[in-house]
Enzyme design. Sequence first.
Site, PDB file in Angstrom:
ATOM      1  N   GLY A 113      35.893  51.655  33.704  1.00 16.69           N
ATOM      2  CA  GLY A 113      36.363  50.383  34.204  1.00 16.69           C
ATOM      3  C   GLY A 113      35.377  49.278  33.852  1.00 16.69           C
ATOM      4  N   CYS A 114      35.849  48.030  33.918  1.00 11.83           N
ATOM      5  CA  CYS A 114      34.994  46.907  33.528  1.00 11.83           C
ATOM      6  C   CYS A 114      33.844  46.705  34.506  1.00 11.83           C
ATOM      7  CB  CYS A 114      35.825  45.644  33.367  1.00 11.83           C
ATOM      8  SG  CYS A 114      36.882  45.247  34.784  1.00 11.83           S
ATOM      9  N   TYR A 115      34.143  46.596  35.800  1.00 14.14           N
ATOM     10  CA  TYR A 115      33.072  46.442  36.781  1.00 14.14           C
ATOM     11  C   TYR A 115      32.125  47.646  36.788  1.00 14.14           C
ATOM     12  CZ  TYR A 115      35.580  42.496  38.995  1.00 14.14           C
ATOM     13  OH  TYR A 115      36.195  41.299  39.271  1.00 14.14           O
TER      14      TYR A 115
END
Length: 309
Positions: A113-115
């Site tokens: 995921g990005c975060y």
Amino acid sequence: MAASVFIDGAAGTTGIEIAERLASRSEFTVIALTDDRRKDDAARAEALNDADFAILCLPDDAAIAAVGMIRNDRTRVIDASTAHRVADSWTYGFPELVGTDTVAAARFVANPGCYPTGFLALVAPLVRAGLIPTDWPYGCHAVSGYSGGGKAMIAQYENGEPAPAFRAYGLHGGHKHLPEMKAHAGLLREPLFSPAVVPAFRGMVVEVALPASAYLGSDADALRDTLAQFYAGSPIVTVKPADPDMNQLLLPETMEPWDGIDLHVFAGKRGEQARLIAVLDNLGKGASGAALQNLNVMAGLPGETGLRL
């Protein structure tokens, strides 16, 4: 001979970027379905089984279903959804953390995921080195460009609708990224995660603030040095040197597409704290750039091939 790639979900933000960037890559040919066939399960199944690599840019349930459509032992999969990021039979697609050889040998790879990419890039090496504990109640504050919210949020910001300058969400916990943040950092508890959206199309800042009691026996310089050593030689992850004159980090409204990630460690003037900050493109290293890096590695190419660095 070029390897074939099928992007299942090529009409979404991540899928569109991957398709556009693969169009200029001679190492790969893209299997494309016409608009009237891309939601046809029979056509999708045929493409999934014909492809050397399948990249899934789908909601979780659809990604699980797509994997179930693969009837051969040859097609290799990169899943950009949340569905398989902590699954035992899948490799977590963060080569800098799990090892390039591990990703290269994998058949099923879950794109991070990005975060979590920002959080894990900062925290995982320090936990492994024993400089910060596994059982600390880590807080993670982060802001992202609105492109991470999908087509509806993009439309709100770009079609003249009233849009907030700051949108905090996940206020009651339970964010879908928490399991991978805990598992791949080697933590005993999930972090306290505070995500938000700001009026920039792309870009992301992820911060983990640590009081000195979280890294007793060490200091901010040691944290930075450990990160620098861990990522030494990486063309994608850059650990920035100490800069006592740097008093702000800016996320531009019109950030250029970028597949790298910069890591900062800022020390409190009295040694009372350290602020660990990652800056990345949520659509780059946080999504399509990471998928292309994993595709490169799985295809036997240097991970940085064709990336925007």
